[in-house]
Scaffold this active site. Structure first.
Site, mmCIF file in Angstrom:
data_model
loop_
_atom_site.group_PDB
_atom_site.id
_atom_site.type_symbol
_atom_site.label_atom_id
_atom_site.label_comp_id
_atom_site.label_asym_id
_atom_site.label_seq_id
_atom_site.Cartn_x
_atom_site.Cartn_y
_atom_site.Cartn_z
ATOM 1 N N TYR A 130 0.814 -1.223 0.000
ATOM 2 C CA TYR A 130 0.000 0.000 0.000
ATOM 3 C C TYR A 130 0.845 1.271 0.000
ATOM 4 O O TYR A 130 0.323 2.356 -0.233
ATOM 5 C CB TYR A 130 -0.931 0.023 1.221
ATOM 6 C CG TYR A 130 -2.173 -0.804 1.046
ATOM 7 C CD1 TYR A 130 -2.116 -2.189 1.121
ATOM 8 C CD2 TYR A 130 -3.406 -0.211 0.811
ATOM 9 C CE1 TYR A 130 -3.257 -2.961 0.961
ATOM 10 C CE2 TYR A 130 -4.553 -0.979 0.654
ATOM 11 C CZ TYR A 130 -4.467 -2.346 0.729
ATOM 12 O OH TYR A 130 -5.597 -3.109 0.566
ATOM 13 N N LYS A 182 3.521 -14.878 5.560
ATOM 14 C CA LYS A 182 3.867 -15.873 4.543
ATOM 15 C C LYS A 182 5.394 -16.024 4.602
ATOM 16 O O LYS A 182 6.115 -15.837 3.617
ATOM 17 C CB LYS A 182 3.377 -15.388 3.158
ATOM 18 C CG LYS A 182 3.483 -16.408 2.053
ATOM 19 C CD LYS A 182 2.493 -17.575 2.153
ATOM 20 C CE LYS A 182 2.737 -18.566 1.048
ATOM 21 N NZ LYS A 182 1.898 -19.798 1.199
ATOM 22 N N ASP A 215 -2.337 -18.618 3.937
ATOM 23 C CA ASP A 215 -3.228 -19.576 3.260
ATOM 24 C C ASP A 215 -3.936 -20.459 4.292
ATOM 25 O O ASP A 215 -5.150 -20.686 4.222
ATOM 26 C CB ASP A 215 -2.481 -20.407 2.202
ATOM 27 C CG ASP A 215 -1.118 -20.917 2.656
ATOM 28 O OD1 ASP A 215 -0.696 -20.593 3.794
ATOM 29 O OD2 ASP A 215 -0.467 -21.657 1.880
ATOM 30 N N ASP A 239 -6.289 -6.722 4.602
ATOM 31 C CA ASP A 239 -7.379 -6.303 3.713
ATOM 32 C C ASP A 239 -8.186 -7.509 3.262
ATOM 33 O O ASP A 239 -9.412 -7.549 3.363
ATOM 34 C CB ASP A 239 -6.800 -5.561 2.498
ATOM 35 C CG ASP A 239 -7.881 -5.223 1.492
ATOM 36 O OD1 ASP A 239 -8.933 -4.705 1.924
ATOM 37 O OD2 ASP A 239 -7.699 -5.500 0.296
ATOM 38 N N ASP A 243 -12.326 -9.204 4.704
ATOM 39 C CA ASP A 243 -13.566 -9.445 3.958
ATOM 40 C C ASP A 243 -14.087 -10.845 4.286
ATOM 41 O O ASP A 243 -15.291 -11.055 4.451
ATOM 42 C CB ASP A 243 -13.357 -9.304 2.440
ATOM 43 C CG ASP A 243 -13.677 -7.897 1.938
ATOM 44 O OD1 ASP A 243 -13.429 -6.923 2.682
ATOM 45 O OD2 ASP A 243 -14.180 -7.761 0.801
HETATM 46 C C1 IPM Z 1 -10.574 -1.455 2.853
HETATM 47 C C2 IPM Z 1 -10.683 -1.105 1.394
HETATM 48 C C3 IPM Z 1 -9.513 -0.206 1.015
HETATM 49 C C4 IPM Z 1 -8.238 -0.971 1.285
HETATM 50 C C5 IPM Z 1 -9.555 0.315 -0.427
HETATM 51 C C6 IPM Z 1 -10.844 1.036 -0.725
HETATM 52 C C7 IPM Z 1 -8.384 1.200 -0.731
HETATM 53 O O1 IPM Z 1 -10.740 -2.250 0.624
HETATM 54 O O2 IPM Z 1 -10.610 -0.531 3.686
HETATM 55 O O3 IPM Z 1 -10.488 -2.639 3.175
HETATM 56 O O4 IPM Z 1 -7.774 -1.756 0.445
HETATM 57 O O5 IPM Z 1 -7.685 -0.791 2.359
HETATM 58 MN MN MN Z 2 -10.842 -4.104 1.790
#
Ligand code: IPM
Ligand code: MN
Length: 356
Positions: A130, A182, A215, A239, A243
């Site tokens: 990032y 990793k 993984d 990140d 999710d």
């Molecule tokens: C998150 C989002 C951001 C990230 C994007 C929108 C830049 O996916 O906050 O998880 O990758 O950090």
């Molecule tokens: Mn994200």
């Protein structure tokens, strides 16, 4: 406050309703201003965040953000020049992402309950790929080369580990810190993480520590989420994993996050910086469902709750959390066996308010 794009304005509207109500109830004044930042403005003016706006943000107590990103804008413009700019320029190096399945919320994991899905991801938020280092050589030719560097500094790794160990020690749970890396492939970068983890761990005898590969971690989030208490990891793995963490703990519509800096004031990077927190739902702008009342505002409301905690408004934070829990338990806002809302966005917000 930045409402942003897509479902951003819809979900932040509900969070603002909740914040306004709780501030009235507790006679705790709430002062905010909205910045017109996001896709619409960029399409009009090609501006993202100006220096003046960055100064205003740095001088505020907190930033509250809906979502940024729009298919009409090239990928990365809004993300990099708004969200990542705030994270990086204020050095909000901690990204806290709770993965807590609230009672009554839906998990696709068979047989798992809220006592099994109860962990917090501490995502490093200021380095890794990032950082934006690298570039493109011979762009658009058959010889094109693209390099995106993975930055890992000992200082950056140490400070996030320190935060994670302290958090784990404080949290009334398993006192177990899992580092996700990793190190079997990224031997340079994650070798550093492993050494730092071992060194730091010696200062926290009350915290059990283990390090696992990303993984395997992905598999265990699904197979045995009860194995986790606090998970610490780098920016990109954090990140992706969060999710996954969100979908097992009620869906993206319930997942909130805090971007923080807890260092002494002289260590803050910006002149006049007061702001140490950016609060946002972890879902994106979801353009496919924007404007239709389908977006779940609870993630945004829980992000507001995290902001109240950060601002020292523990009573207010508690009240909001309880109201959200009651709203879920009431059993009316979700479709059966689904993370999807059964009521319009605004009604979900009203229900939370009704419990305040
Ligand atoms: C998150 C989002 C951001 C990230 C994007 C929108 C830049 O996916 O906050 O998880 O990758 O950090
Ligand atoms: Mn994200």
């Amino acid at each position: 406050m930045i409402e942003g794009d897509g479902i951003g304005p819809e979900v932040t509207r509900e969070a603002l309703k909740v914040l306004t109500k709780v501030s009235k109830k507790l006679s705790a004044p709430l002062e905010y201003n909205k910045l017109d930042v996001g896709a619409k403005r960029w399409l009009r003016t090609k501006e993202t965040l100006t220096d003046k706006e960055m100064d205003a943000i740095a001088a505020s107590d907190a930033v509250y953000l809906g979502a940024v990103g729009d298919p009409k804008v090239p990928p990365g413009v809004l993300e990099r020049d708004i969200l990542l700019k705030i994270r990086f320029e204020l050095d909000l190096y901690i990204n806290l992402r709770p993965c807590l399945l609230l009672p009554g919320a839906f998990t696709p994991l068979k047989g798992k309950t809220s006592s099994d899905i109860n962990f917090i991801v501490v995502r490093e938020n200021s380095e890794s790929v990032y950082a934006g280092m690298g570039g493109v050589f011979k762009r658009g030719t058959p010889d094109e080369v693209a390099i995106q560097e993975d930055i890992n500094t000992r200082k950056g790794v140490d400070r996030i580990l320190q935060y994670a160990f302290e958090y784990c020690e404080k949290r009334k749970h398993k006192k177990k810190l899992t580092m996700v890396d990793k190190a079997n492939v990224l031997t340079h970068a994650h070798g550093l993480w492993r050494r730092a983890f071992e060194d730091m761990g010696k200062n926290f005898p009350g915290v059990a520590r283990n390090a696992i590969y990303v993984d395997a971690a992905a598999m265990d989030f699904v197979r045995r989420p009860e194995a986790f208490d606090i998970v610490v990891t780098n920016n990109i793995f954090g990140d992706i994993l969060t999710d996954l963490g969100a979908i097992i703990s009620g869906g993206l519509g319930l997942a909130a996050s805090a971007n923080l800096n807890n260092l002494p004031s002289p260590d803050l990077p910006r002149k006049g910086q007061v702001c140490r927190g950016l609060f946002e739902p972890i879902h994106g702008s979801a353009p496919d469902i924007a404007g239709r009342g389908l977006a779940n505002p609870l993630a945004a409301i829980l992000a507001a709750k995290m902001m109240l905690e950060h601002l020292g408004e523990a009573t207010a934070a508690d009240a909001v959390e309880k109201a959200v829990k009651k709203t879920i338990l009431e059993g009316k806002i979700f479709k059966k066996d689904s993370p999807d809302l059964a009521v319009p966005t605004s009604e979900a917000g009203d229900r939370v308010c009704s419990y305040l």
